[in-house]
Enzyme design. Structure first.
Site, PDB file in Angstrom:
ATOM      1  N   ARG A  90       0.804  -1.219   0.000  1.00  6.78           N
ATOM      2  CA  ARG A  90       0.000   0.000   0.000  1.00  6.78           C
ATOM      3  C   ARG A  90       0.838   1.270   0.000  1.00  6.78           C
ATOM      4  O   ARG A  90       0.321   2.349  -0.262  1.00  6.78           O
ATOM      5  CB  ARG A  90      -0.999  -0.042   1.155  1.00  6.78           C
ATOM      6  CG  ARG A  90      -2.112  -1.064   0.906  1.00  6.78           C
ATOM      7  CD  ARG A  90      -3.115  -1.157   2.028  1.00  6.78           C
ATOM      8  NE  ARG A  90      -2.577  -1.798   3.218  1.00  6.78           N
ATOM      9  CZ  ARG A  90      -2.581  -3.119   3.419  1.00  6.78           C
ATOM     10  NH1 ARG A  90      -3.052  -3.936   2.498  1.00  6.78           N
ATOM     11  NH2 ARG A  90      -2.104  -3.623   4.543  1.00  6.78           N
ATOM     12  N   GLU A 127       6.496 -12.748  13.274  1.00  8.70           N
ATOM     13  CA  GLU A 127       6.107 -13.467  14.489  1.00  8.70           C
ATOM     14  C   GLU A 127       6.638 -14.899  14.455  1.00  8.70           C
ATOM     15  O   GLU A 127       7.113 -15.431  15.462  1.00  8.70           O
ATOM     16  CB  GLU A 127       4.579 -13.464  14.633  1.00  8.70           C
ATOM     17  CG  GLU A 127       4.092 -14.092  15.927  1.00  8.70           C
ATOM     18  CD  GLU A 127       2.589 -14.018  16.078  1.00  8.70           C
ATOM     19  OE1 GLU A 127       2.097 -14.470  17.115  1.00  8.70           O
ATOM     20  OE2 GLU A 127       1.911 -13.510  15.159  1.00  8.70           O
TER      21      GLU A 127
END
Length: 205
Positions: A90, A127
């Protein structure tokens, strides 16, 4: 869910240069409520417990989209910035119009194996595992001044990798700029001394 409309600069690591780039800060810009209200928040996407910040509704609002670009342009025009680096994906939406307006080139920073030429790569932690961000060799030159653009800063891993990648080739990072910040995820802590400019803060969950 809370959305606050603020123009915010990273503290305490704000350079004097960043201090000089004002754009009606601290919530005084009348365009900010419109920008904040145009961002849709979708609960439990892409997984339960996540409040997804959907900027597609901002893009559908021509006034809010224009105001978003204008605020960034007002901040960076005339500051000697020659590179606007956009983070996939984006950042590719907000970066090019800002680059055109301030007379800078747009440099896409992409996920692995998306760029066809020779690339520089920088790894960052997820993560679970790692990922990379890449940039074409020769896209920037040592000594150029850059801003890094993305729609949102969450954990800060991608932006910090973009900073490291550009600094490796001798580029001066003037500032990182995002439309949205999720403050509770403390992504700004990973940016080191690079200033961060954001328009809107929101809850991560």
């Amino acid at each position: 869910m809370t959305i606050l409309f603020v123009c915010y600069k990273q503290q305490p690591a704000v350079s004097q240069e960043s201090e000089n780039m004002t754009s009606k800060e601290d919530g005084q810009d009348p365009r900010l409520p419109k920008i904040a209200s145009s961002i849709r928040v979708i609960p439990d996407f892409p997984k339960p417990g996540i409040m997804f910040q959907d900027i597609t509704t901002l893009l559908l609002d021509t006034e809010a989209f224009k105001d978003t670009i204008d605020i960034f342009v007002e901040r960076y025009k005339g500051k000697g910035i020659s590179v606007v680096a956009g983070v996939e994906a984006r950042g590719f939406i907000f970066g090019p119009p800002i680059a055109l307006a301030i007379g800078a080139k747009f440099v896409p920073m992409r996920k692995p194996k998306k760029l066809p030429g020779k690339v520089f790569s920088e790894e960052y932690s997820l993560e679970y595992g790692t990922d990379k961000i890449e940039m074409h060799v020769g896209a920037v030159e040592p000594g150029e001044r850059a801003i890094i653009i993305d729609d949102l800063i969450a954990t800060g891993g991608t932006l910090s990798a973009a900073i490291r990648l550009l600094e490796r080739v001798g580029v001066k990072i003037v500032e990182c700029a995002c439309v949205i910040e999720l403050p509770e995820l403390k992504g700004r802590d990973k940016l080191g001394e690079t200033p961060l400019f954001i328009l809107v803060t929101s809850d991560a969950a």
